[in-house]
Design a protein around this motif. Structure first.
Motif, short mmCIF file in Angstrom:
data_model
loop_
_atom_site.label_atom_id
_atom_site.label_comp_id
_atom_site.label_asym_id
_atom_site.label_seq_id
_atom_site.Cartn_x
_atom_site.Cartn_y
_atom_site.Cartn_z
N LEU A 24 -5.25 2.75 -9.39
CA LEU A 24 -5.14 3.18 -8.00
C LEU A 24 -4.70 4.63 -8.06
O LEU A 24 -3.55 4.92 -8.39
CB LEU A 24 -4.10 2.36 -7.24
CG LEU A 24 -4.55 1.01 -6.67
CD1 LEU A 24 -3.38 0.19 -6.22
CD2 LEU A 24 -5.52 1.20 -5.51
N GLY A 25 -5.62 5.55 -7.77
CA GLY A 25 -5.29 6.97 -7.91
C GLY A 25 -4.91 7.28 -9.35
O GLY A 25 -5.72 7.15 -10.26
N ASN A 26 -3.66 7.64 -9.58
CA ASN A 26 -3.23 8.00 -10.93
C ASN A 26 -2.40 6.94 -11.62
O ASN A 26 -1.82 7.18 -12.67
CB ASN A 26 -2.47 9.34 -10.90
CG ASN A 26 -3.42 10.49 -10.68
OD1 ASN A 26 -4.52 10.52 -11.27
ND2 ASN A 26 -3.05 11.41 -9.81
N GLU A 27 -2.35 5.73 -11.02
CA GLU A 27 -1.58 4.66 -11.65
C GLU A 27 -2.47 3.50 -12.08
O GLU A 27 -3.28 3.01 -11.27
CB GLU A 27 -0.52 4.14 -10.67
CG GLU A 27 0.82 4.80 -10.89
CD GLU A 27 1.88 4.19 -10.00
OE1 GLU A 27 2.40 3.12 -10.35
OE2 GLU A 27 2.15 4.80 -8.96
N ALA A 28 -2.29 3.05 -13.31
CA ALA A 28 -3.06 1.91 -13.79
C ALA A 28 -2.60 0.65 -13.06
O ALA A 28 -1.42 0.52 -12.71
CB ALA A 28 -2.86 1.74 -15.29
N ILE A 29 -3.51 -0.27 -12.79
CA ILE A 29 -3.16 -1.55 -12.20
C ILE A 29 -2.70 -2.47 -13.35
O ILE A 29 -3.38 -2.55 -14.39
CB ILE A 29 -4.36 -2.13 -11.44
CG1 ILE A 29 -4.60 -1.29 -10.17
CG2 ILE A 29 -4.14 -3.60 -11.08
CD1 ILE A 29 -5.88 -1.56 -9.45
N ALA A 30 -1.56 -3.11 -13.16
CA ALA A 30 -0.93 -3.87 -14.26
C ALA A 30 -1.92 -4.82 -14.93
O ALA A 30 -2.56 -5.65 -14.27
CB ALA A 30 0.26 -4.65 -13.71
N GLY A 58 0.38 -0.23 -1.11
CA GLY A 58 1.83 -0.09 -1.10
C GLY A 58 2.30 1.22 -0.50
O GLY A 58 3.28 1.80 -0.93
N SER A 59 1.57 1.70 0.50
CA SER A 59 1.91 2.96 1.13
C SER A 59 1.29 2.96 2.51
O SER A 59 0.32 2.26 2.77
CB SER A 59 1.35 4.11 0.30
OG SER A 59 1.16 5.25 1.10
N ASN A 60 1.88 3.73 3.43
CA ASN A 60 1.31 3.81 4.77
C ASN A 60 0.30 4.94 4.91
O ASN A 60 -0.25 5.17 5.97
CB ASN A 60 2.43 4.02 5.80
CG ASN A 60 3.36 2.83 5.83
OD1 ASN A 60 2.93 1.69 5.67
ND2 ASN A 60 4.65 3.10 6.00
N ILE A 61 0.09 5.64 3.79
CA ILE A 61 -0.84 6.78 3.81
C ILE A 61 -2.29 6.27 3.84
O ILE A 61 -2.65 5.36 3.09
CB ILE A 61 -0.65 7.65 2.56
CG1 ILE A 61 0.80 8.10 2.41
CG2 ILE A 61 -1.61 8.82 2.56
CD1 ILE A 61 1.21 9.26 3.24
N TYR A 105 -8.46 -8.35 -5.53
CA TYR A 105 -7.69 -8.02 -4.32
C TYR A 105 -6.68 -6.90 -4.56
O TYR A 105 -5.64 -6.86 -3.91
CB TYR A 105 -6.97 -9.28 -3.82
CG TYR A 105 -7.88 -10.30 -3.19
CD1 TYR A 105 -8.87 -9.91 -2.28
CD2 TYR A 105 -7.77 -11.66 -3.49
CE1 TYR A 105 -9.71 -10.85 -1.69
CE2 TYR A 105 -8.60 -12.60 -2.90
CZ TYR A 105 -9.57 -12.19 -2.00
OH TYR A 105 -10.39 -13.11 -1.42
N SER A 106 -6.99 -6.00 -5.49
CA SER A 106 -6.04 -4.93 -5.80
C SER A 106 -6.44 -3.60 -5.16
O SER A 106 -5.84 -2.57 -5.47
CB SER A 106 -5.93 -4.77 -7.32
OG SER A 106 -7.22 -4.66 -7.90
N GLY A 107 -7.44 -3.63 -4.31
CA GLY A 107 -7.89 -2.37 -3.69
C GLY A 107 -8.09 -2.50 -2.21
O GLY A 107 -7.15 -2.81 -1.48
N VAL A 108 -9.34 -2.30 -1.75
CA VAL A 108 -9.61 -2.17 -0.32
C VAL A 108 -9.79 -3.53 0.38
O VAL A 108 -9.12 -3.81 1.37
CB VAL A 108 -10.85 -1.27 -0.08
CG1 VAL A 108 -11.29 -1.30 1.37
CG2 VAL A 108 -10.52 0.17 -0.50
N SER A 109 -10.69 -4.38 -0.08
CA SER A 109 -11.00 -5.62 0.66
C SER A 109 -9.91 -6.67 0.48
O SER A 109 -9.24 -6.74 -0.55
CB SER A 109 -12.35 -6.19 0.21
OG SER A 109 -13.40 -5.32 0.57
N THR A 110 -9.74 -7.50 1.51
CA THR A 110 -8.65 -8.48 1.53
C THR A 110 -9.21 -9.90 1.63
O THR A 110 -10.38 -10.11 1.96
CB THR A 110 -7.75 -8.25 2.75
OG1 THR A 110 -8.54 -8.46 3.94
CG2 THR A 110 -7.18 -6.84 2.77
#
Lengths: 283, 283
Positions: free
Chosen positions: B34-40, B174-177, B248-253
């Motif tokens: 996600l951006g500059n962070e790896a997803i666990a 995990g952000s409101n941005i 489910y770690s990105g856009v769609s829910t």
């Protein structure tokens, strides 16, 4: 008789038409001027109508000008005009937020310095935290960070989206340049925020008229709207119950009028004119 | 059996599923990082699949990265990756212009430096006069003058409009941005140019797959697309005839999947997973 609508005004119709109208509403860009150039004869026509005792209002979707900056522009062109006759969407949006919405929170303003002036004049706060509304007008300094800010505020469902107008382009004639309008910039917010709800201040909505009515009394039957866009100016005039004249010196074209004649004749202007000058030039 | 589609993959299904797939197509943002962070756990999963002998391709709508800049990012995250496995829309757009359109004119590029690198690599000129196509990707330095230029070029009907992708937002968790995506910026051009026609390079279109097929041979039946967006990744996978997994770690829910189950079950992914890590973590 729908078939007579949307035709060029003929010489013999002019006197009778003018005698039935006491109040003229003028769109500015595309009617009186194009950007920084006056449209030939337009200034004289406005001044002549005033000399004939007609009441005049300037009603513009342009959000980049405060009343003060409009006054300067009118003076530069030699047009007699008074602050109380000038209703651009910068002023009307501030009025709407204060008097119609009774909104007392802070707004995030994606717009011009002139818009900020109109907001300041009504004590509408547009800096700091705790934003409750995003107001979008024409911002020629728009950038990615501003887009991120605006759409992030809009992620909160309670945050209002208020747009001054949705004109897709600014009127430009005799050039290949296309200048995206407020509605094009707003498309970013609509798509990125995934929100369908928004408050549209400018024409074709009648908020500008309501703002005028809060200070003046108007008889719509003896009023006429003159504009260069079918989808904003003429639609606004019809919605307010005015007579309408479309001039071909700005955005809409004779081809669009012909298309309308088949598709939605109820949206036709009462008359068309090549330019505003032709209203008085006709013998 | 449509009803089993779009459900969370169960432990006992994993081995059988993995044994039937020899080629994995991964979306990157929202799946691996996600951006500059790896997803666990995502990096480990990709590397494990490779160790198991699976063939891997990275297929991203992101137009802001050249293959060279992707390589750096993969290295930083400790992911084994090779230039010939990486298909972002910067590279694929250049390939499409050169090899599918056989376009030899000049393009106006509203995009990133990395896009320009990919265009330079294929000798596609993107400066000077005589523009025959506007190419729009993610340009975080977008401004009003660039918008005017792009829409003015597009006023000429013969000028092509090529867009890398139409993702409305970048994935942020995990952000409101909210970060407007390429499709949001493109909305300005669509509205201001009044053009309906455009060439869409990225997912859900299959141009990325065609670009891969120009170099590799693929059996779609033993291929699987893993992505975080239904409207781009899963739609792309279905269009190419691949198996599909939505993470489910990105856009769609999960709510969007449930809505799909009623509205258009043919668009459901074969399986869903909380994150990519769950593909290998399941016993």
């Amino acid at each position: 008789m729908t078939d007579s609508k949307g035709r060029l005004m003929q010489g013999e119709q002019t006197d009778e038409f003018l005698s039935g109208i006491d109040t003229f509403f003028f769109d500015c860009d595309g009617v009186i001027w194009l950007g920084n150039e006056a449209i030939a004869g337009a200034v004289e026509t406005v001044n002549k109508l005033r000399a004939k005792g007609k009441r005049i209002f300037f009603v513009s979707n342009n959000s980049s000008k405060s009343v003060a900056s409009y006054m300067k522009k009118f003076q530069r062109f030699g047009i007699e005009a008074y602050p109380d006759e000038i209703y651009g969407t910068a002023k009307v949006t501030a009025w709407y937020i204060k008097n119609k919405l009774n909104f007392t929170g802070k707004v995030y303003l994606l717009g011009s310095e002139s818009m900020a002036e109109e907001f300041d004049a009504l004590d509408i706060s547009h800096t700091g935290t705790g934003i409750g509304a995003v107001v979008q007008g024409l911002d020629i300094h728009v950038n990615y960070m501003k887009m991120i800010k605006a759409t992030s505020y809009l992620a909160k469902e309670s945050c209002l989206l208020i747009v001054t107008n949705e004109d897709d382009r600014l009127p430009v004639r005799g050039s290949n340049i296309v200048i995206p309008g407020t509605g094009s910039i707003g498309a970013i917010l609509r798509v990125a925020s995934r929100r369908q709800d928004r408050i549209l201040i400018g024409k074709p909505n009648r908020n500008i008229y309501d703002c005028i009515l809060s200070k003046h009394s108007i008889n719509p039957e003896s009023s006429c709207m003159i504009g260069d866009r079918i989808d904003t100016d003429i639609a606004f005039g019809i919605k307010c119950g005015f007579k309408t004249i479309l001039v071909y010196s700005g955005v809409s074209t004779a081809d669009e009028v012909e298309a309308l004649r088949k598709k939605s004749p109820e949206m036709l202007p009462d008359y068309c004119l090549p330019t505003l000058a032709d209203l008085m030039r006709i013998p």
